[in-house]
Design an enzyme around this catalytic site. Structure first.
Site, PDB file in Angstrom:
ATOM      1  N   CYS A   6      -4.525  11.466   1.496  1.00 13.14           N
ATOM      2  CA  CYS A   6      -3.649  10.256   1.418  1.00 13.14           C
ATOM      3  C   CYS A   6      -2.183  10.402   1.017  1.00 13.14           C
ATOM      4  O   CYS A   6      -1.301  10.320   1.594  1.00 13.14           O
ATOM      5  CB  CYS A   6      -4.240   8.953   0.625  1.00 13.14           C
ATOM      6  SG  CYS A   6      -5.844   8.540   1.452  1.00 13.14           S
TER       7      CYS A   6
ATOM      8  N   LYS B 137       0.919  -1.100   0.046  1.00  9.94           N
ATOM      9  CA  LYS B 137      -0.193  -0.011   0.047  1.00  9.94           C
ATOM     10  C   LYS B 137       0.666   1.304   0.124  1.00  9.94           C
ATOM     11  O   LYS B 137       0.673   2.202  -0.889  1.00  9.94           O
ATOM     12  CB  LYS B 137      -0.948   0.027   0.913  1.00  9.94           C
ATOM     13  CG  LYS B 137      -1.850   1.261   1.459  1.00  9.94           C
ATOM     14  CD  LYS B 137      -2.721   1.486   0.209  1.00  9.94           C
ATOM     15  CE  LYS B 137      -3.190   2.863   0.161  1.00  9.94           C
ATOM     16  NZ  LYS B 137      -4.051   3.125  -0.897  1.00  9.94           N
TER      17      LYS B 137
END
Ligand code: NAD
Ligand code: UGA
Length: 437
Positions: free
Chosen positions: A264, A208
């Protein structure tokens, strides 16, 4: 079909809940924010996301999707528990995991049968292990569980599509039973091709961060190439097209702009950097991507100041686009925030317009003017700046704009306005890394 509880009904939790119910599972989306749950139960969707509202309605009607603030009973009823709470940046840069561990405590209080406990929130490498250690307190009392890291790769603005048709689904777990259950909940995905990749928990967590950081790095790289293009008379648009034709590079994420924002990339890069420092591993590329992005955001204000004869002071400037990217009302870490601050500090005035993000920006700046359409926002301004690549800004009526503005400066930070048209109408314009016509 599995019974699933989602803990945290934000962007990721809501889209995941809706997507998994669409795949045929029975899903309860829970949240500590009672008013969010009440709103969802009365049909109000808290975020703007194309296609989401229709899918929520459909799955509520099929009795596969439920919203509840009773987290304890939702946990008890479900075999799969998905943690999707926020992991914001803490002061030092590391991810703040307090919400994740609050949820783990709640799970501990309510472990009544075998559970697959899944973390979908973006968490630093090693977090899964800490969660397992905390959960094992209960395991000693002979209640069985498996732990899974299942990071999410959806983008805001295309979240539903990204969830329903993912490039990959990473399942990081040691448990064979959990792997089977996870494959079951994603079953409709592998009718044609199998996007599932099974890894260890730590590898999954790393995938990720490595993915988000690489995308951010690519953006910082093309932004710096664009900046150099401006001084050597090359055109970044053509450069990016040609680079993208090389399959090893790919044409995605090569659009120069005002710097990356959102909830993010900025925080995930800082979190990975902080983790690397904790482990005494140097990551120069990551530091460079962060620094280059900061520079890019500052550069936009400076560019505008240079473009306008006499500078920003005393000038009225229309900012078109407040969201950090198109198709979302999210303004978190949006480059427009930096630009608005800069203009106000320089003694300029701001007229702002975004098709859907005005309300969110008004929570940050209440000292600028917001408008409901482009043409009201640009009336009598000295300059206009395009900050978000909304489709409606690609086909602006430049004739009308020219007549309404009191001066003729245009800064297009997304390179979406036709330069020939700008030239023909005698706008004084600038953009990011393009050869001017
Ligand atoms: P968000 O802030 O939109 O939502 C988080 C939700 O969790 C909120 O509704 C909050 O009320 C709820 N919550 C907090 N503590 C809780 C608790 N103890 N019990 C129940 N609910 C609780 O966050 P988000 O954007 O959905 O992000 C969630 C995670 O997913 C983050 O780690 C993020 O990095 C990651 N992620 C986000 C995206 C994205 O596009 N937003 C994409 C991929 C991954
Ligand atoms: C990003 C990732 O793309 C998702 O895969 C990931 O799941 C998500 O972060 C996350 O972990 O939360 P998101 O932040 O929604 O998704 O949006 P992006 O489309 O990646 O854009 C991020 C920023 O980069 C925006 O400010 C955008 O304008 C900018 N960008 C993007 C560019 O400047 N140039 C590009 O070529 C692409």
């Amino acid at each position: 079909m599995k019974n699933i509880a989602i803990i945290g009904t934000g962007y990721v939790g809501l889209v995941t809940g809706v997507g998994l119910s669409e795949f045929g599972n029975k899903v309860i989306c829970t949240d500590i924010n009672q008013s969010k749950i009440n709103n969802l139960n009365s049909g109000k969707v808290p975020i703007y996301e194309p296609g989401l509202e229709e899918l929520i309605k459909k799955n509520i009607n099929s009795e596969r999707l439920f919203f509840s603030s009773d987290i304890a009973s939702s946990l008890k009823k479900s075999e799969v528990i998905i943690i999707a709470v926020g992991t914001p940046q803490s002061k030092g840069g590391a991810a703040d995991l307090r919400y994740v561990f609050d949820v783990v405590d709640r799970i501990l209080e309510n472990l009544n049968s075998y559970k697959v406990i899944v973390t979908k929130s973006t968490v630093p490498i090693g977090t899964g292990n800490k969660v397992i250690t905390q959960l094992q307190r209960k395991y000693e009392e002979n209640i069985d569980f498996d732990y899974v890291s299942n990071p999410e790769f959806l983008r805001e603005g295309s979240a539903v599509k990204d969830f329903l048709w993912p490039d990959r689904v990473i399942i990081g777990t040691k448990g064979e039973k959990a792997l089977q259950i996870m494959c079951d909940i994603y079953r409709p995905l592998y009718i044609n091709k199998n996007p599932i990749q099974h890894t260890s928990v730590e590898t999954s967590e790393m995938i990720k961060y490595a993915s988000n950081s690489f995308l951010a790095l690519k953006i910082s790289y093309i932004n710096e190439i664009a900046n150099l293009c401006e001084t050597v008379e090359a055109d970044v648009h053509d450069v990016a097209i040609a680079m993208g034709k090389d399959g090893r590079i790919s044409d995605k994420f090569l659009h120069p702009g005002p710097g990356f924002g959102g909830s993010c990339f900025p925080k995930d890069l800082e979190a990975l950097l902080s983790l690397s420092q904790e482990h005494n591993v140097t990551m120069e590329t990551l530091q460079a991507a962060i620094k280059a992005n900061k520079n890019q955001k500052e550069r936009i204000g400076e560019k505008l100041d240079r473009l306008i004869s006499g500078g920003i002071r005393g000038k009225k400037i229309a900012i078109l686009g407040l969201a950090f990217k198109a198709n979302t009302d999210d303004v978190r870490e949006s480059s427009s925030i930096d630009l608005i601050k800069f203009i106000l500090n320089q003694g300029g005035f701001v007229n702002a317009y975004d098709p859907i993000a005005n309300k969110n920006m008004a929570k940050i700046f209440n000292n600028i003017h917001y408008y409901d359409n482009v043409y009201d926002a640009i009336n009598e301004v000295d300059a206009l700046v395009i900050m978000t690549e909304w489709n409606e800004f690609r086909s602006l009526d430049l004739n009308r704009i020219k007549k309404s503005m009191r001066n003729n400066y245009v800064l297009d930070t997304r390179n979406i306005v036709n330069m020939k048209d700008l030239s023909a109408l005698e706008f004084v314009y600038d953009n990011i890394g393009r050869l001017k016509i």
